[in-house]
Scaffold this motif. Structure first.
Motif, PDB file in Angstrom:
ATOM      1  N   SER A   1       0.856  -1.199   0.000  1.00 14.33           N
ATOM      2  CA  SER A   1       0.000   0.000   0.000  1.00 14.33           C
ATOM      3  C   SER A   1       0.888   1.244   0.000  1.00 14.33           C
ATOM      4  CB  SER A   1      -0.924   0.018   1.223  1.00 14.33           C
ATOM      5  OG  SER A   1      -0.179   0.180   2.419  1.00 14.33           O
ATOM      6  N   TYR A   2       0.372   2.294  -0.645  1.00 15.66           N
ATOM      7  CA  TYR A   2       1.098   3.565  -0.782  1.00 15.66           C
ATOM      8  C   TYR A   2       0.172   4.717  -0.388  1.00 15.66           C
ATOM      9  CZ  TYR A   2       4.357   0.886  -3.737  1.00 15.66           C
ATOM     10  OH  TYR A   2       5.252  -0.026  -4.222  1.00 15.66           O
ATOM     11  N   GLY A   3       0.697   5.651   0.368  1.00 13.16           N
ATOM     12  CA  GLY A   3      -0.057   6.855   0.686  1.00 13.16           C
ATOM     13  C   GLY A   3       0.089   7.885  -0.419  1.00 13.16           C
ATOM     14  N   VAL A   4      -0.960   8.656  -0.653  1.00 10.47           N
ATOM     15  CA  VAL A   4      -0.937   9.690  -1.692  1.00 10.47           C
ATOM     16  C   VAL A   4      -0.954  11.075  -1.055  1.00 10.47           C
ATOM     17  CG1 VAL A   4      -2.114  10.640  -3.717  1.00 10.47           C
ATOM     18  CG2 VAL A   4      -2.023   8.173  -3.366  1.00 10.47           C
ATOM     19  N   ASP A   5      -2.077  11.430  -0.417  1.00 13.11           N
ATOM     20  CA  ASP A   5      -2.155  12.749   0.216  1.00 13.11           C
ATOM     21  C   ASP A   5      -1.441  12.774   1.564  1.00 13.11           C
ATOM     22  OD1 ASP A   5      -3.999  11.002   1.193  1.00 13.11           O
ATOM     23  OD2 ASP A   5      -5.692  12.409   1.194  1.00 13.11           O
TER      24      ASP A   5
ATOM     25  N   ASP B   1     -15.152  19.160   7.801  1.00 14.05           N
ATOM     26  CA  ASP B   1     -15.098  18.029   6.878  1.00 14.05           C
ATOM     27  C   ASP B   1     -14.532  16.799   7.586  1.00 14.05           C
ATOM     28  OD1 ASP B   1     -16.033  19.639   4.868  1.00 14.05           O
ATOM     29  OD2 ASP B   1     -14.037  20.107   4.072  1.00 14.05           O
ATOM     30  N   PRO B   2     -14.971  15.605   7.216  1.00 12.05           N
ATOM     31  CA  PRO B   2     -14.378  14.389   7.799  1.00 12.05           C
ATOM     32  C   PRO B   2     -12.964  14.188   7.259  1.00 12.05           C
ATOM     33  CG  PRO B   2     -15.968  13.816   6.099  1.00 12.05           C
ATOM     34  CD  PRO B   2     -16.085  15.296   6.298  1.00 12.05           C
ATOM     35  N   PHE B   3     -12.156  13.523   8.050  1.00 12.86           N
ATOM     36  CA  PHE B   3     -10.790  13.224   7.614  1.00 12.86           C
ATOM     37  C   PHE B   3     -10.855  12.123   6.555  1.00 12.86           C
ATOM     38  CE2 PHE B   3      -6.839  10.846   7.768  1.00 12.86           C
ATOM     39  CZ  PHE B   3      -5.898  11.857   7.715  1.00 12.86           C
ATOM     40  N   THR B   4     -10.161  12.338   5.456  1.00 11.27           N
ATOM     41  CA  THR B   4     -10.094  11.350   4.377  1.00 11.27           C
ATOM     42  C   THR B   4      -8.635  11.104   4.023  1.00 11.27           C
ATOM     43  OG1 THR B   4     -10.277  13.053   2.663  1.00 11.27           O
ATOM     44  CG2 THR B   4     -12.334  12.041   3.417  1.00 11.27           C
ATOM     45  N   CYS B   5      -8.357   9.950   3.469  1.00 17.01           N
ATOM     46  CA  CYS B   5      -7.011   9.631   3.011  1.00 17.01           C
ATOM     47  C   CYS B   5      -7.118   8.823   1.724  1.00 17.01           C
ATOM     48  CB  CYS B   5      -6.213   8.876   4.072  1.00 17.01           C
ATOM     49  SG  CYS B   5      -6.995   7.331   4.599  1.00 17.01           S
ATOM     50  N   VAL B   6      -6.137   8.998   0.855  1.00  7.71           N
ATOM     51  CA  VAL B   6      -6.133   8.339  -0.447  1.00  7.71           C
ATOM     52  C   VAL B   6      -4.941   7.393  -0.518  1.00  7.71           C
ATOM     53  CG1 VAL B   6      -6.029   8.679  -2.941  1.00  7.71           C
ATOM     54  CG2 VAL B   6      -7.297  10.305  -1.514  1.00  7.71           C
ATOM     55  N   SER B   7      -5.178   6.189  -1.026  1.00  5.93           N
ATOM     56  CA  SER B   7      -4.118   5.175  -1.142  1.00  5.93           C
ATOM     57  C   SER B   7      -4.212   4.506  -2.507  1.00  5.93           C
ATOM     58  CB  SER B   7      -4.254   4.112  -0.048  1.00  5.93           C
ATOM     59  OG  SER B   7      -4.340   4.694   1.242  1.00  5.93           O
ATOM     60  N   TYR B   8      -3.116   3.831  -2.865  1.00  7.33           N
ATOM     61  CA  TYR B   8      -3.161   2.933  -4.015  1.00  7.33           C
ATOM     62  C   TYR B   8      -2.331   1.700  -3.686  1.00  7.33           C
ATOM     63  CZ  TYR B   8       1.467   4.645  -5.571  1.00  7.33           C
ATOM     64  OH  TYR B   8       2.800   4.979  -5.670  1.00  7.33           O
ATOM     65  N   PHE B   9      -2.529   0.635  -4.458  1.00  3.44           N
ATOM     66  CA  PHE B   9      -1.924  -0.650  -4.123  1.00  3.44           C
ATOM     67  C   PHE B   9      -1.195  -1.223  -5.335  1.00  3.44           C
ATOM     68  CE2 PHE B   9      -5.541   0.055  -1.394  1.00  3.44           C
ATOM     69  CZ  PHE B   9      -5.107  -0.352  -0.145  1.00  3.44           C
ATOM     70  N   GLN B  10      -0.254  -2.121  -5.029  1.00  3.79           N
ATOM     71  CA  GLN B  10       0.479  -2.826  -6.074  1.00  3.79           C
ATOM     72  C   GLN B  10       0.686  -4.278  -5.642  1.00  3.79           C
ATOM     73  OE1 GLN B  10       4.139  -0.741  -6.946  1.00  3.79           O
ATOM     74  NE2 GLN B  10       3.098   0.881  -8.119  1.00  3.79           N
ATOM     75  N   GLY B  11       0.548  -5.181  -6.607  1.00  6.13           N
ATOM     76  CA  GLY B  11       0.807  -6.598  -6.360  1.00  6.13           C
ATOM     77  C   GLY B  11      -0.269  -7.310  -5.570  1.00  6.13           C
ATOM     78  N   CYS B  12      -1.505  -6.772  -5.531  1.00  6.33           N
ATOM     79  CA  CYS B  12      -2.550  -7.333  -4.681  1.00  6.33           C
ATOM     80  C   CYS B  12      -3.517  -8.188  -5.485  1.00  6.33           C
ATOM     81  CB  CYS B  12      -3.334  -6.209  -3.983  1.00  6.33           C
ATOM     82  SG  CYS B  12      -2.294  -5.063  -3.043  1.00  6.33           S
ATOM     83  N   ASN B  13      -4.145  -9.134  -4.792  1.00  5.46           N
ATOM     84  CA  ASN B  13      -5.264  -9.870  -5.349  1.00  5.46           C
ATOM     85  C   ASN B  13      -6.526  -9.035  -5.196  1.00  5.46           C
ATOM     86  OD1 ASN B  13      -3.759 -12.212  -6.058  1.00  5.46           O
ATOM     87  ND2 ASN B  13      -3.800 -12.860  -3.894  1.00  5.46           N
ATOM     88  N   SER B  14      -7.579  -9.453  -5.877  1.00  3.37           N
ATOM     89  CA  SER B  14      -8.844  -8.725  -5.815  1.00  3.37           C
ATOM     90  C   SER B  14      -9.485  -8.920  -4.444  1.00  3.37           C
ATOM     91  CB  SER B  14      -9.788  -9.213  -6.918  1.00  3.37           C
ATOM     92  OG  SER B  14     -11.003  -8.523  -6.858  1.00  3.37           O
ATOM     93  N   ASP B  15      -9.488  -7.845  -3.656  1.00  8.16           N
ATOM     94  CA  ASP B  15     -10.029  -7.905  -2.299  1.00  8.16           C
ATOM     95  C   ASP B  15     -10.228  -6.472  -1.820  1.00  8.16           C
ATOM     96  OD1 ASP B  15     -10.929  -8.840   0.104  1.00  8.16           O
ATOM     97  OD2 ASP B  15      -9.186 -10.084   0.546  1.00  8.16           O
ATOM     98  N   VAL B  16     -10.533  -6.301  -0.537  1.00 10.25           N
ATOM     99  CA  VAL B  16     -10.671  -4.965   0.047  1.00 10.25           C
ATOM    100  C   VAL B  16      -9.705  -4.852   1.217  1.00 10.25           C
ATOM    101  CG1 VAL B  16     -13.067  -4.622  -0.657  1.00 10.25           C
ATOM    102  CG2 VAL B  16     -12.553  -5.704   1.551  1.00 10.25           C
ATOM    103  N   ALA B  17      -9.403  -3.616   1.597  1.00 11.54           N
ATOM    104  CA  ALA B  17      -8.524  -3.348   2.737  1.00 11.54           C
ATOM    105  C   ALA B  17      -9.298  -2.551   3.767  1.00 11.54           C
ATOM    106  CB  ALA B  17      -7.279  -2.572   2.292  1.00 11.54           C
ATOM    107  N   ASP B  18      -9.074  -2.857   5.024  1.00 10.08           N
ATOM    108  CA  ASP B  18      -9.613  -2.071   6.128  1.00 10.08           C
ATOM    109  C   ASP B  18      -8.635  -0.947   6.448  1.00 10.08           C
ATOM    110  OD1 ASP B  18     -12.053  -3.517   6.828  1.00 10.08           O
ATOM    111  OD2 ASP B  18     -10.691  -5.156   7.371  1.00 10.08           O
ATOM    112  N   VAL B  19      -9.189   0.220   6.787  1.00 12.49           N
ATOM    113  CA  VAL B  19      -8.364   1.372   7.144  1.00 12.49           C
ATOM    114  C   VAL B  19      -8.726   1.785   8.562  1.00 12.49           C
ATOM    115  CG1 VAL B  19      -7.736   3.748   6.587  1.00 12.49           C
ATOM    116  CG2 VAL B  19      -8.259   2.136   4.752  1.00 12.49           C
TER     117      VAL B  19
END
Length: 401
Positions: free
Chosen positions: A29-33, A48-66
């Motif tokens: 996982s990689y952080g963006v903002d 405003d609510p706190f938000t964060c943006v991420s992207y992933f590499q090398g992952c299978n099709s699934d979801v991540a908890d934050v």
């Protein structure tokens, strides 16, 4: 009853998912903002609510908890984000508003099972400064420039001479019986006035100041993809119990049989760790950690006044020389010779032509010339559509004010 065609499609889909899943994959996982080991400013005036943006590499099709963890170890479970496909920007929203946050060391945990691959638990250490955004006011200045020309007057003198002829001062009496003489009479002179008109120009300055407003649409500034993967999680959450913390993800060692793509990912991970360590050392060497410029909140916003301050500067041009005539009056008097009068006989009188004298006179005519000078001040008004703000947030970007 399920048809044979539906059964075959279901079986084929299941088989395809098994084939496409990589049981040995490591999901990075990689952080963006918000990037690991960096400092940011949070505007406490924002609801405003706190938000964060991420992207992933090398992952299978699934979801991540934050999971978002505050300095007091209070945990906030944010919305889940998909981990597939690679390099897709995904935004997670946390159940805490910016005006509810406090300054300190916060954690962002990204956790997941990675489908049939290795579970992952990554951690982002964030150093947040929470405070009200400072408004800086800017008063624009408009400068008017005028040119003034000094005038030096040179004087030329013109002399007007009045010639006055007077009659004889005495009479000569000739003896009786002498020849007849002529008496000359000179009439009183007449005066003619010659008037010369000179023009003077008076200059009046009028300052013209205009204002206009130009409206532009704000531009979203995005940080791109920083390329710094998160580090393995060291924090033990209470709201989630990821399998990756029970059996920690092992970064495979490099060998000559390792795939090129895996080696590239591992090199990036190792290089990112070195850069993060350098950043921590540099932060300790400075007096306080500096805030990242790409943070969604800016510590200072600038407001431009509608009415600028205007001032006038004067530029002196080379001197201009004008010539003015001055009249000086002189009087010249001549006296006729004595008149001879014969006593007892008729005296013949000759009247001379009436003499004239010219008197010069100067008058001035004044004209007024109006010179208008000015400038136009254009204020740029930036508007930010709501839809654009939402789209910008999803890219991990922000609008510059």
């Amino acid at each position: 009853m399920i048809s044979s065609r539906s059964f075959l499609l279901t079986a084929f889909s299941a088989l395809l998912s098994v084939v496409s899943a990589d049981t040995n994959s490591i999901c990075y996982s990689y952080g963006v903002d918000y990037v690991d080991e960096n400092s940011y400013f949070i505007n406490s005036l924002s609801s405003d609510p706190f938000t964060c943006v991420s992207y992933f590499q090398g992952c299978n099709s699934d979801v991540a908890d934050v999971l978002f963890v505050d300095p007091d170890d209070d945990e906030y479970l944010c919305t889940q984000i998909p981990t597939y496909p690679d390099n897709e920007l995904e935004m997670s929203t946390c159940p805490i508003n910016k005006n509810q946050m406090e300054s300190g060391h916060w954690l962002l945990l990204v956790l997941g099972n990675n489908g049939d691959g290795q579970p992952f638990a990554w951690q982002r250490d964030l150093y947040l400064t929470v405070g009200p955004q400072v408004t800086s006011t800017y008063t624009p200045t408009v400068t008017f420039s005028i040119t003034t020309t000094p005038i030096v007057t040179q004087t030329t003198t013109t002399t007007s001479t009045d010639i006055i002829t007077t009659g004889p001062l005495s009479t000569v009496t000739s003896p009786s019986g002498t020849a007849k003489k002529t008496k000359t009479v000179t009439p009183a002179p007449t005066t003619t006035t010659s008037t010369k008109t000179m023009t003077k120009t008076s200059v009046t300055l009028t300052k013209n100041f205009a204002k206009s407003t130009k409206t532009v649409t704000a531009t979203c500034t995005t940080p791109g993809r920083p390329g710094h993967p998160d580090k393995p999680c060291k924090y033990s959450p209470t709201k989630l119990h990821p399998a990756a913390l029970v059996t920690p993800t092992i970064i495979p060692k490099l060998n000559r049989f390792t795939r090129k793509s895996d080696r590239q990912v591992d090199y990036e991970w190792a290089r990112a760790r070195v850069e993060a360590a350098k950043a921590r050392r540099d932060a300790k060497a400075r007096d306080g950690a500096q805030l990242e410029r790409r943070a969604p909140d800016a510590p200072t916003t600038t407001v431009t006044y509608d009415t600028p301050v205007n001032s006038t500067t004067t530029v002196t041009a080379p001197t201009s020389i004008t010539t003015q005539s001055v009249l000086i009056t002189a009087t010249s008097t001549s006296t006729l010779p004595p008149v001879t009068v014969l006593s007892g006989v008729y005296t013949q009188t000759i009247t001379l032509a009436t003499p004239t004298k010219t008197k010069h006179k100067f008058t001035y005519a004044t004209t007024t010339k109006t010179v208008t000078f000015g400038a136009t001040f254009t204020k740029t008004k930036t508007v930010t559509p709501t839809a654009s703000v939402t789209a910008c947030k999803r890219l991990g970007g922000h609008f510059l004010s």
